[in-house]
Every structure is written in structure tokens, then in C-alpha cells.
Design a protein around this motif. Sequence first.
Motif, mmCIF file in Angstrom:
data_model
loop_
_atom_site.group_PDB
_atom_site.id
_atom_site.type_symbol
_atom_site.label_atom_id
_atom_site.label_comp_id
_atom_site.label_asym_id
_atom_site.label_seq_id
_atom_site.Cartn_x
_atom_site.Cartn_y
_atom_site.Cartn_z
ATOM 1 N N TYR A 281 -38.420 -4.231 37.868
ATOM 2 C CA TYR A 281 -39.638 -3.421 37.764
ATOM 3 C C TYR A 281 -39.341 -1.934 37.631
ATOM 4 O O TYR A 281 -40.153 -1.194 37.059
ATOM 5 N N LEU A 282 -38.189 -1.500 38.090
ATOM 6 C CA LEU A 282 -37.749 -0.136 37.786
ATOM 7 C C LEU A 282 -37.438 -0.030 36.295
ATOM 8 O O LEU A 282 -37.734 0.988 35.654
ATOM 9 N N SER A 283 -36.866 -1.085 35.732
ATOM 10 C CA SER A 283 -36.598 -1.114 34.293
ATOM 11 C C SER A 283 -37.898 -1.101 33.496
ATOM 12 O O SER A 283 -38.025 -0.390 32.488
ATOM 13 N N LEU A 284 -38.876 -1.879 33.941
ATOM 14 C CA LEU A 284 -40.183 -1.877 33.280
ATOM 15 C C LEU A 284 -40.811 -0.488 33.341
ATOM 16 O O LEU A 284 -41.330 0.017 32.336
ATOM 17 N N LEU A 285 -40.746 0.143 34.491
ATOM 18 C CA LEU A 285 -41.305 1.486 34.639
ATOM 19 C C LEU A 285 -40.590 2.473 33.728
ATOM 20 O O LEU A 285 -41.219 3.320 33.083
ATOM 21 N N SER A 286 -39.274 2.367 33.652
ATOM 22 C CA SER A 286 -38.503 3.230 32.769
ATOM 23 C C SER A 286 -38.929 3.043 31.321
ATOM 24 O O SER A 286 -39.124 4.007 30.578
ATOM 25 N N LEU A 287 -39.108 1.802 30.902
ATOM 26 C CA LEU A 287 -39.551 1.529 29.534
ATOM 27 C C LEU A 287 -40.915 2.152 29.270
ATOM 28 O O LEU A 287 -41.132 2.825 28.250
ATOM 29 N N LEU A 288 -41.851 1.940 30.184
ATOM 30 C CA LEU A 288 -43.211 2.437 29.998
ATOM 31 C C LEU A 288 -43.253 3.963 29.920
ATOM 32 O O LEU A 288 -44.034 4.529 29.155
ATOM 33 N N GLU A 289 -42.414 4.616 30.725
ATOM 34 C CA GLU A 289 -42.475 6.071 30.796
ATOM 35 C C GLU A 289 -41.559 6.768 29.801
ATOM 36 O O GLU A 289 -41.774 7.946 29.482
ATOM 37 N N GLN A 290 -40.538 6.090 29.308
ATOM 38 C CA GLN A 290 -39.564 6.736 28.441
ATOM 39 C C GLN A 290 -39.681 6.347 26.976
ATOM 40 O O GLN A 290 -39.086 6.994 26.127
ATOM 41 N N SER A 291 -40.435 5.309 26.673
ATOM 42 C CA SER A 291 -40.554 4.872 25.285
ATOM 43 C C SER A 291 -41.756 5.519 24.607
ATOM 44 O O SER A 291 -42.862 5.548 25.167
ATOM 45 N N SER A 292 -41.560 6.001 23.408
ATOM 46 C CA SER A 292 -42.652 6.573 22.627
ATOM 47 C C SER A 292 -43.199 5.582 21.607
ATOM 48 O O SER A 292 -44.140 5.897 20.870
ATOM 49 N N LYS A 293 -42.630 4.375 21.569
ATOM 50 C CA LYS A 293 -42.989 3.411 20.535
ATOM 51 C C LYS A 293 -43.895 2.284 21.026
ATOM 52 O O LYS A 293 -44.290 1.426 20.245
ATOM 53 N N LEU A 294 -44.210 2.267 22.319
ATOM 54 C CA LEU A 294 -45.107 1.239 22.824
ATOM 55 C C LEU A 294 -46.554 1.618 22.489
ATOM 56 O O LEU A 294 -46.965 2.762 22.655
ATOM 57 N N THR A 295 -47.302 0.654 22.037
ATOM 58 C CA THR A 295 -48.703 0.884 21.705
ATOM 59 C C THR A 295 -49.561 -0.174 22.383
ATOM 60 O O THR A 295 -49.064 -1.182 22.899
ATOM 61 N N GLU A 296 -50.857 0.059 22.378
ATOM 62 C CA GLU A 296 -51.794 -0.907 22.948
ATOM 63 C C GLU A 296 -51.559 -2.287 22.341
ATOM 64 O O GLU A 296 -51.427 -2.445 21.133
ATOM 65 N N GLY A 297 -51.453 -3.280 23.213
ATOM 66 C CA GLY A 297 -51.252 -4.648 22.755
ATOM 67 C C GLY A 297 -49.810 -5.055 22.607
ATOM 68 O O GLY A 297 -49.525 -6.239 22.329
ATOM 69 N N SER A 298 -48.878 -4.119 22.760
ATOM 70 C CA SER A 298 -47.453 -4.484 22.697
ATOM 71 C C SER A 298 -47.142 -5.501 23.788
ATOM 72 O O SER A 298 -47.505 -5.305 24.948
ATOM 73 N N ARG A 299 -46.471 -6.575 23.386
ATOM 74 C CA ARG A 299 -46.097 -7.580 24.384
ATOM 75 C C ARG A 299 -44.687 -7.294 24.881
ATOM 76 O O ARG A 299 -43.757 -7.102 24.104
ATOM 77 N N ILE A 300 -44.524 -7.278 26.211
ATOM 78 C CA ILE A 300 -43.231 -7.043 26.845
ATOM 79 C C ILE A 300 -42.805 -8.316 27.565
ATOM 80 O O ILE A 300 -43.560 -8.861 28.387
ATOM 81 N N GLY A 301 -41.621 -8.798 27.262
ATOM 82 C CA GLY A 301 -41.065 -9.928 27.983
ATOM 83 C C GLY A 301 -40.382 -9.455 29.254
ATOM 84 O O GLY A 301 -39.841 -8.352 29.315
ATOM 85 N N LEU A 302 -40.391 -10.298 30.290
ATOM 86 C CA LEU A 302 -39.806 -9.953 31.578
ATOM 87 C C LEU A 302 -38.963 -11.120 32.063
ATOM 88 O O LEU A 302 -39.465 -12.262 32.181
ATOM 89 N N PHE A 303 -37.682 -10.842 32.335
ATOM 90 C CA PHE A 303 -36.804 -11.882 32.869
ATOM 91 C C PHE A 303 -36.369 -11.503 34.271
ATOM 92 O O PHE A 303 -35.738 -10.473 34.489
ATOM 93 N N SER A 304 -36.730 -12.357 35.216
ATOM 94 C CA SER A 304 -36.382 -12.146 36.624
ATOM 95 C C SER A 304 -35.327 -13.165 37.027
ATOM 96 O O SER A 304 -35.435 -14.348 36.674
ATOM 97 N N TYR A 305 -34.314 -12.695 37.762
ATOM 98 C CA TYR A 305 -33.252 -13.594 38.220
ATOM 99 C C TYR A 305 -32.872 -13.248 39.649
ATOM 100 O O TYR A 305 -32.657 -12.083 39.981
ATOM 101 N N GLY A 306 -32.806 -14.273 40.488
ATOM 102 C CA GLY A 306 -32.336 -14.100 41.861
ATOM 103 C C GLY A 306 -31.269 -15.127 42.159
ATOM 104 O O GLY A 306 -31.501 -16.344 42.040
ATOM 105 N N SER A 307 -30.094 -14.667 42.519
ATOM 106 C CA SER A 307 -28.954 -15.551 42.731
ATOM 107 C C SER A 307 -29.280 -16.636 43.745
ATOM 108 O O SER A 307 -30.104 -16.474 44.633
ATOM 109 N N GLY A 308 -28.602 -17.764 43.531
ATOM 110 C CA GLY A 308 -28.764 -18.846 44.491
ATOM 111 C C GLY A 308 -29.359 -20.159 44.032
ATOM 112 O O GLY A 308 -29.145 -21.147 44.668
#
Length: 388
Positions: A281-308
Amino acid sequence: MNIGIDKIGFYTPEQYVDMEKLAEVRGVEPAKYTIGIGQERMAVASLHEDAVSMAVNAALSILDDEDRKAIDLVLFGTESGVDHSKSAAVWVHHLTGIQKNARSFELKQACYSATGGIKMALGHIALNPESKALVIGSDIAKYGLNTSGEPTQGAGAVAMVISSDPRILVLDNDSAALTKDISDFWRPLYSDYAFVDGKFSNESYLSFLEDVWENYKEKTDRDLKDFEAVCFHLPYTKMAKKAILRLTKDAKEETERLMTHYENSIVYNKQVGNIYTGSLYLSLLSLLEQSSKLTEGSRIGLFSYGSGAVGEFFSGTVQPRYEDFLNKEMHEATLENRRELPIEEYEELLQKSLPKDGSDFEAKSDQLSEGRAYLVAIKENIRKYEIK
């Protein structure tokens, strides 16, 4: 009904280690840290900071009185819990001033549990559309001096308000998940430090990604062309690059697009390091705040992994004027205004720990910044937190 992330903020300690300087002291070529694993700075927590205090600071940066009245669910994902019985969420609930008629509890599954919290929050809001949920991922990644994991340490917290009609990201009900009993990374109750099979853990991460991605495609009929960007759990930022190449299999057009957004999605993580449950979610926040190419309706994929291990792939769509509801300048200032720790001071701090024999502890008041939550004392085995 649209449900998702209405607010998002983060906190990281006010001090860091420069990775090039750490590499020099360790007798390692600096590029091994800055390019090989993709880290530039590493946040370091003081003794008066823990998963609870960092979570409170992240939450305070986004909550207002309306949120405090509407939130009736506080979900805290962490693998840096401070009590075997009392949940970290209870302290967060109290210190942030959330109304009393709320459920508050802690979740654990390595780096995955904040995602588990979000999934629970989505179900809760679907049944209670007027409610809001606070979901937090907060951790201190600590492996010890001169260990293989040392350059992948870090500390920080990400807080999110989940609600109906969210202003930042609508989360789709399209998950594909996977659970397997493996031992790639674990920390027994008796150990301050985690144990990890690094090579196996990296390959497990990528194997889980491939598995849930194939399942996701079958369930949704979507492919990479349907995604403007993909964010990943980041134990270190180079991991996302490996993940993109595994997904795209070098398909040029998809690789180029995802790699462009990859650079924006790792800006913050490069400066903080691994924060376990909050890393995705820090990565998601970085993308949202640092990217100038995201527009309304852009779909973002999210991959979560927890060892074990547990893995999950899901997605969200960017909302109109989402930039208006972010705190880019504040977050950039948070990272820029930190103090660099000399290596000797860092090494001394990393070897300190809170008492484990029931002794009292009291933080030095000159270490506390105004408006911040801290662990100020442990007295008679009870932790005391305050906001200065």
C-alpha cells in the motif's frame, strides 16, 4: 455499490540510514544495495516507536471528525505485534479518538494481513453502507547487523479509510487467492529476528504470483492489456521488476507500460525499506502520488504476498479527481525532512531493545516531536502511549 479506499496516508520514523554508506561499511559494492535490491535509504525506528505508535501517526494524518464518528471497524494488520493478548487496534482506536461503538482487532499472516483486513472491510461496508472502516498495516522489519537481511530492513505504517463511494480507488470484487503451508520466512515467538530462506522465498513469491494471476484471468476474462499499472508487495523494490517480467514474459508493449509505472510505484519504498504489511500500500500510494499518467478509470492490479504463505491478486479503478484527496506534499516532506543516522549510531540503536524482564522503561522526552504518538513508558508491564 462502489466500495474502496477513500483516504490513504503513511508514517515513517524521522531517521534513516543511507544505503551507500551502509554498503561501504559492510565492504559491499554500493550498487548491490542501490541497484541489486533497489534501495536508497532505510527507515530506522527508535525505542519509543513501535507498530502501534507508527499506526496512530499514519491514521492521524488522514482522519477527521466525520471519519471518527462513522468508523465502526478498526483492522490492524501486523507481524510486529506488541502483546500476545491485547490487539494493537485497541490502542489505535483510543489514541485516534474513534467513537466507542466500534469493533477493533488485530490480524496476522506475515505481509498479507492488511490485505485480509481490506477484504473484511469491503464485506462490512457492503452490509453497512453508512459505516467506514480503518485498515492499517504497520511493521518494523528488523534482521540484525551484518545479516543477509540487513539491507532489506525498514519501518513504517500505512493507514486507509475504506468506505462506500470512495474518492481515490474503487476496489473490484474480483480476487484470486492462494494458501500453501510452506516455510520461506517465519519468526518463532522466542525470536526477535525472522528466519528466512531467501532464494526459496523469492521463488515462492513469483510462483504464487503466477498461480493467482492465472486464476484471476480465468475468473475475470481480463489480461494485462486491461491494466494501466500493477503494484506489488515490496520486500525490496527490485522484487516488483522481477514480478513484472514474470507476468509479461517480455511482451514488449505490456512490459514497457508496466515498467514506466513501476518506477513511480517504488519512489517511496526506496526511501523507507520493507514495512511488511504496509509495503504493497506504500507502493500504491507512491504510484498514485508520483505518476502523471493515471487517469479516471485506470485499472490498477494489486498483488499481495505474505510468507508462510498466502497470495492474492485483485484490482481497483482510479476515481475522478483522486489527486485532490491525496497528501503528496506532506508525504514528500515527511521523507525529505528526516535525519540521517551515522552508521555507528544506527548500529548502537539496532542492538538496543525494550526490557523483556518486566523492568520499567521511559522514553527521553527530548526525542519526541510535537503532534506525534509515541510509546512513552512501560510501567508494571503496561505500555503507555501519548500524543505530544
